[in-house]
Design an enzyme around this catalytic site. Structure first.
Site, PDB file in Angstrom:
ATOM      1  N   ALA A 172      -5.554   0.052   8.074  1.00 56.26           N
ATOM      2  CA  ALA A 172      -6.291   0.169   6.814  1.00 56.26           C
ATOM      3  C   ALA A 172      -6.487   1.632   6.454  1.00 56.26           C
ATOM      4  CB  ALA A 172      -7.649  -0.526   6.929  1.00 56.26           C
ATOM      5  N   THR A 173      -5.921   2.032   5.314  1.00 56.91           N
ATOM      6  CA  THR A 173      -6.054   3.397   4.818  1.00 56.91           C
ATOM      7  C   THR A 173      -6.654   3.336   3.427  1.00 56.91           C
ATOM      8  OG1 THR A 173      -3.977   3.867   5.981  1.00 56.91           O
ATOM      9  CG2 THR A 173      -4.849   5.591   4.553  1.00 56.91           C
ATOM     10  N   GLY A 174      -7.860   3.868   3.248  1.00 59.04           N
ATOM     11  CA  GLY A 174      -8.497   3.815   1.936  1.00 59.04           C
ATOM     12  C   GLY A 174     -10.006   3.923   2.029  1.00 59.04           C
TER      13      GLY A 174
ATOM     14  N   CYS B  48      -7.391  13.369   1.619  1.00 64.50           N
ATOM     15  CA  CYS B  48      -8.604  13.269   2.448  1.00 64.50           C
ATOM     16  C   CYS B  48      -8.765  14.461   3.375  1.00 64.50           C
ATOM     17  CB  CYS B  48      -8.601  11.965   3.251  1.00 64.50           C
ATOM     18  SG  CYS B  48      -7.306  11.874   4.524  1.00 64.50           S
TER      19      CYS B  48
ATOM     20  N   ALA C  53     -14.168   3.064   2.267  1.00 64.95           N
ATOM     21  CA  ALA C  53     -14.998   2.588   3.380  1.00 64.95           C
ATOM     22  C   ALA C  53     -15.156   1.075   3.384  1.00 64.95           C
ATOM     23  CB  ALA C  53     -16.369   3.255   3.316  1.00 64.95           C
ATOM     24  N   GLY C  54     -15.312   0.468   2.220  1.00 67.39           N
ATOM     25  CA  GLY C  54     -15.494  -0.976   2.149  1.00 67.39           C
ATOM     26  C   GLY C  54     -14.288  -1.725   2.660  1.00 67.39           C
TER      27      GLY C  54
END
Length: 456
Positions: free
Chosen positions: A190-192, A244, A194-195
């Site tokens: 998962a890259t993206g 990021c 926080a949720g």
């Protein structure tokens, strides 16, 4: 309906398993040919893919995305080529252990709109390197460009005679489909936001996620500011500030602060110190404490317009003096646009404490950039701050994810450890998508200490 969604995703899973069962029979050389093809497609089509990514997402800029597409494809393939990832890896004669590589299974990859080309690319390269099939669910703002990337890669894989459906991408997008995908695959990357990362860790499957970025850049005394500042500007301005690992705050020695600010000005930046302008900028970048979506990935001049300010169109970065670290000023948080907060310190340890306060507010576990010639200060920061990587005398935006000039694993997914609520505190690499079986031989000649030797 939930039943329809599960049936839809089950189709993807079954196709992936069939492809993987064929792919597992292939040699290391064939596997590497497939991995190389993924990177080469992005490298060969860097310009076109950059253009459609900017057109669809409205974020970043084409020249930087071209550079990113080419550079990431090169450094990731350079890191993967020639490395054994299938079958027997090695035997340690001293321990009697033989390691055997095995696939982890079907990989589900959630990819972001900020890196809609290179993140699917790198995740696919890592998955295939270890014999896995992969299913990608892209951000809803980047469906077309991510899908086009996967389609072009699959055309090249088909020409090489690779199994169909090794790399798939969802053609129907909903939270329900993503939730079912990550709960039905074998491993989740998962890259993206926080949720989304939290959802991946709650999926019931092993998950590899990332934490929030908020890179603190500490400038030490006595260095060549004329060399360091252009690197900081290059990192903060790259792809309009959506990376990021891009520099977010510049923490400077107080006695040289004005000199450093002048260096920013002479390199095409605008420095904001007037309180009214600073407040206008805060309000433009943040809405109710969250990043304003209208500022994300926009140029410095466009961000200034949101704040009611008029600056030169070719301004590279807006430097804004913050009122204080951490909770004292919202500028301490991540700013996904070409704006960098500036701070002063009296001694290096105070500079480290400013960085710590900002990281506690956001970005703990990610990265810190340091420009210094003092090994003592570098090690002090390394021992004091809770981040997973320290990038020294480099452009952090393009180096924290690995480069030809440092030893970090090339990637687009940067783990932040338990500090960032992640399972890894390093750069995601192919080894994280590999199961390893170990043959343990009986070693009768091993020395066994007596109780007196052991406890005495």
């Amino acid at each position: 309906m939930e039943t329809d969604s599960r049936a839809y995703i089950e189709g993807y899973i079954q196709r992936a398993r069939r492809a993987q069962s064929e792919f597992e029979k292939m040699s290391q050389e064939q596997v590497d040919e497939a991995v190389k093809a993924v990177g080469k497609v992005v490298y060969d089509n860097a310009e076109y893919l950059a253009e459609i990514a900017v057109e669809e997402t409205g974020m970043g800029n084409v020249p930087d995305k071209i550079a990113k597409n080419k550079q990431k494809a090169k450094i990731i393939w350079n890191n993967l080529k020639g490395k054994k990832s299938r079958g027997i890896l090695d035997t340690d004669e001293s321990t009697g252990i033989t390691r055997i590589a095995k696939p982890v299974g079907v990989v589900a990859a959630i990819t972001p709109c900020t890196n809609p080309i290179v993140t699917p690319m790198s995740n696919a390269m890592f998955a295939l390197k270890c014999g896995n099939a992969i299913i990608i669910t892209p951000h809803h703002k980047a469906v077309k460009c991510s899908t086009r990337t996967v389609d072009m890669v699959n055309e090249r894989l088909a020409a090489l005679g690779m199994p169909e459906n090794l790399i798939q991408i969802l053609d129907e997008h909903s939270r329900e489909n993503t939730r079912n995908l990550i709960s039905m695959a074998d491993v989740v990357v998962a890259t993206g936001g926080a949720g989304m990362v939290k959802a991946a860790y709650s999926s019931g499957r092993p998950a590899l996620g990332v934490g929030a970025g908020n890179v603190q850049c500490i400038v030490d005394r006595g260095i060549d500011y004329g060399e360091a500042v252009p690197k900081i500007i290059a990192g903060r301005s790259f792809d309009n500030g959506i990376i990021c690992s891009g520099e977010q705050s510049v923490i400077c020695p107080a006695d040289d602060f004005d000199k450093i600010m002048e260096e920013f000005r002479s390199n095409g930046c605008v420095v904001i110190r007037d309180e009214a302008d600073r407040e206008a900028l805060r309000s433009a970048i943040f809405e109710e404490g969250a990043m304003n979506r209208h500022a994300v990935g926009q140029s410095a001049a466009s961000v200034a317009k949101l704040a009611g300010m008029d600056i030169p169109e070719d301004t590279r970065v807006i430097v804004v003096e913050a009122d204080g670290p951490g909770k004292n000023d919202i500028l301490a948080k991540e700013k996904m646009c070409p704006v960098i907060a500036a701070y002063k310190y009296d001694d290096f340890k105070e500079g480290v404490e400013i960085a710590r306060a900002n990281l506690e507010e956001e970005g703990k576990g990610h990265s810190v950039s340091i420009h210094s010639d003092s090994e003592e200060n570098i090690k002090y920061a390394g021992e004091t701050l809770c981040v997973s990587r320290f990038v020294i005398n480099q452009i952090c935006a393009s180096s924290a994810g690995g480069s030809f000039w440092n030893g970090l694993a090339p990637t687009n997914t940067l783990g932040c450890g338990s500090w960032g609520h992640n399972s890894i505190s390093e750069n995601l690499d192919y080894k994280h998508l590999m199961n390893v079986s170990r043959i343990a031989r009986y070693m009768p000649d091993n020395y066994v200490p007596s109780d007196e030797e052991l406890w005495g």
